[in-house]
Design a protein around this motif. Structure first.
Motif, mmCIF file in Angstrom:
data_model
loop_
_atom_site.group_PDB
_atom_site.id
_atom_site.type_symbol
_atom_site.label_atom_id
_atom_site.label_comp_id
_atom_site.label_asym_id
_atom_site.label_seq_id
_atom_site.Cartn_x
_atom_site.Cartn_y
_atom_site.Cartn_z
ATOM 1 N N GLY A 157 -5.710 4.066 25.748
ATOM 2 C CA GLY A 157 -4.407 3.627 26.221
ATOM 3 C C GLY A 157 -3.736 4.604 27.168
ATOM 4 O O GLY A 157 -2.607 4.372 27.589
ATOM 5 N N GLU A 158 -4.409 5.711 27.508
ATOM 6 C CA GLU A 158 -3.871 6.702 28.439
ATOM 7 C C GLU A 158 -4.864 6.897 29.581
ATOM 8 O O GLU A 158 -6.070 6.807 29.392
ATOM 9 C CB GLU A 158 -3.631 8.032 27.724
ATOM 10 N N TRP A 159 -4.318 7.200 30.770
ATOM 11 C CA TRP A 159 -5.193 7.447 31.911
ATOM 12 C C TRP A 159 -5.981 8.728 31.683
ATOM 13 O O TRP A 159 -5.455 9.719 31.178
ATOM 14 C CB TRP A 159 -4.380 7.534 33.201
ATOM 15 N N ASP A 160 -7.257 8.707 32.049
ATOM 16 C CA ASP A 160 -8.146 9.852 31.852
ATOM 17 C C ASP A 160 -7.882 10.915 32.913
ATOM 18 O O ASP A 160 -8.048 10.656 34.108
ATOM 19 C CB ASP A 160 -9.607 9.403 31.907
ATOM 20 N N ASN A 161 -7.496 12.123 32.491
ATOM 21 C CA ASN A 161 -7.199 13.223 33.418
ATOM 22 C C ASN A 161 -8.458 13.903 33.936
ATOM 23 O O ASN A 161 -8.387 14.674 34.886
ATOM 24 C CB ASN A 161 -6.301 14.259 32.743
ATOM 25 N N ILE B 230 -9.134 -0.102 35.368
ATOM 26 C CA ILE B 230 -8.938 0.751 36.534
ATOM 27 C C ILE B 230 -7.744 0.197 37.306
ATOM 28 O O ILE B 230 -7.709 -0.984 37.634
ATOM 29 C CB ILE B 230 -10.172 0.764 37.459
ATOM 30 N N ASP B 231 -6.756 1.039 37.548
ATOM 31 C CA ASP B 231 -5.624 0.675 38.389
ATOM 32 C C ASP B 231 -5.623 1.612 39.590
ATOM 33 O O ASP B 231 -6.268 2.658 39.574
ATOM 34 C CB ASP B 231 -4.296 0.842 37.642
ATOM 35 N N LYS B 232 -4.889 1.230 40.621
ATOM 36 C CA LYS B 232 -4.723 2.094 41.787
ATOM 37 C C LYS B 232 -3.237 2.282 42.034
ATOM 38 O O LYS B 232 -2.469 1.325 41.988
ATOM 39 C CB LYS B 232 -5.405 1.502 43.011
ATOM 40 N N HIS C 213 -8.880 -2.114 25.827
ATOM 41 C CA HIS C 213 -8.412 -2.158 27.193
ATOM 42 C C HIS C 213 -9.472 -2.671 28.160
ATOM 43 O O HIS C 213 -9.286 -2.620 29.349
ATOM 44 C CB HIS C 213 -7.949 -0.775 27.651
ATOM 45 N N ARG C 214 -10.596 -3.113 27.645
ATOM 46 C CA ARG C 214 -11.601 -3.661 28.552
ATOM 47 C C ARG C 214 -11.121 -4.988 29.117
ATOM 48 O O ARG C 214 -10.412 -5.723 28.454
ATOM 49 C CB ARG C 214 -12.932 -3.831 27.843
ATOM 50 N N THR C 215 -11.534 -5.266 30.319
ATOM 51 C CA THR C 215 -11.138 -6.516 30.951
ATOM 52 C C THR C 215 -12.025 -7.640 30.439
ATOM 53 O O THR C 215 -12.956 -7.412 29.668
ATOM 54 C CB THR C 215 -11.253 -6.391 32.483
ATOM 55 N N GLU C 216 -11.756 -8.849 30.893
ATOM 56 C CA GLU C 216 -12.522 -10.003 30.432
ATOM 57 C C GLU C 216 -14.005 -9.883 30.737
ATOM 58 O O GLU C 216 -14.834 -10.399 29.994
ATOM 59 C CB GLU C 216 -11.962 -11.282 31.055
ATOM 60 N N ASP C 217 -14.381 -9.211 31.818
ATOM 61 C CA ASP C 217 -15.795 -9.059 32.159
ATOM 62 C C ASP C 217 -16.404 -7.811 31.517
ATOM 63 O O ASP C 217 -17.472 -7.366 31.895
ATOM 64 C CB ASP C 217 -16.006 -9.053 33.665
ATOM 65 N N ASN C 218 -15.717 -7.220 30.516
ATOM 66 C CA ASN C 218 -16.201 -6.092 29.714
ATOM 67 C C ASN C 218 -16.294 -4.782 30.501
ATOM 68 O O ASN C 218 -17.108 -3.928 30.192
ATOM 69 C CB ASN C 218 -17.553 -6.423 29.067
ATOM 70 N N SER C 219 -15.470 -4.627 31.545
ATOM 71 C CA SER C 219 -15.438 -3.370 32.285
ATOM 72 C C SER C 219 -14.201 -2.571 31.866
ATOM 73 O O SER C 219 -13.315 -3.090 31.206
ATOM 74 C CB SER C 219 -15.423 -3.630 33.788
ATOM 75 N N HIS D 156 -4.406 6.815 44.471
ATOM 76 C CA HIS D 156 -4.986 7.492 43.308
ATOM 77 C C HIS D 156 -5.547 6.425 42.367
ATOM 78 O O HIS D 156 -4.824 5.547 41.921
ATOM 79 C CB HIS D 156 -3.913 8.313 42.602
ATOM 80 N N TRP D 157 -6.856 6.508 42.082
ATOM 81 C CA TRP D 157 -7.482 5.599 41.130
ATOM 82 C C TRP D 157 -7.171 6.096 39.724
ATOM 83 O O TRP D 157 -7.302 7.285 39.434
ATOM 84 C CB TRP D 157 -8.983 5.586 41.318
ATOM 85 N N LEU D 158 -6.804 5.200 38.833
ATOM 86 C CA LEU D 158 -6.483 5.541 37.452
ATOM 87 C C LEU D 158 -7.464 4.837 36.517
ATOM 88 O O LEU D 158 -7.624 3.620 36.579
ATOM 89 C CB LEU D 158 -5.046 5.117 37.125
ATOM 90 N N TYR D 159 -8.118 5.622 35.653
ATOM 91 C CA TYR D 159 -9.131 5.104 34.734
ATOM 92 C C TYR D 159 -8.714 5.308 33.285
ATOM 93 O O TYR D 159 -8.096 6.310 32.950
ATOM 94 C CB TYR D 159 -10.451 5.863 34.919
#
Length: 98
Positions: free
Chosen positions: A42-46, A10-12, A1-7, A33-36
């Motif tokens: 594959g699941e948002w971290d609670n 994160i969704d909002k 799930h890392r992005t192209e820049d290897n981060s 709400h920031w979602l990580y």
């Protein structure tokens, strides 16, 4: 799930509208709400909760809560406990640039 820049991903999520009072006054805010997914399962971290309160003047409040942070010692990497960390920022003043 890392992005192209290897981060991490994160969704909002825009949750709802709330009236928020900070030292500067009361503001009608959109709660964001920031979602990580830092563990890439594959699941948002609670255990990570970041909330922004966005008003017409910008972010008037940000709340950060990290749950279950593991404590270790310098001598031994085995966990010796956990703690929760909370941080909050509230707008106290602002100026409009001309």
């Amino acid at each position: 799930h890392r992005t192209e820049d290897n981060s991490w991903r994160i969704d909002k999520l825009a949750v709802n509208w709330q009236n928020v009072t900070v030292p500067l006054g009361s503001f009608e805010c959109l709660l964001i709400h920031w979602l990580y997914d830092m563990d890439e399962d594959g699941e948002w971290d609670n255990d990570i909760e970041i909330l922004d309160y966005l008003s017409a003047v910008g972010i008037v409040k940000r709340r950060i809560l990290l749950r279950g942070i593991v404590i270790t010692s310098y001598d031994d990497p085995n966990p010796i406990g956990t703690y929760d960390y909370k941080e909050e920022y509230r707008l106290t003043n602002y100026e409009v640039a001309e």
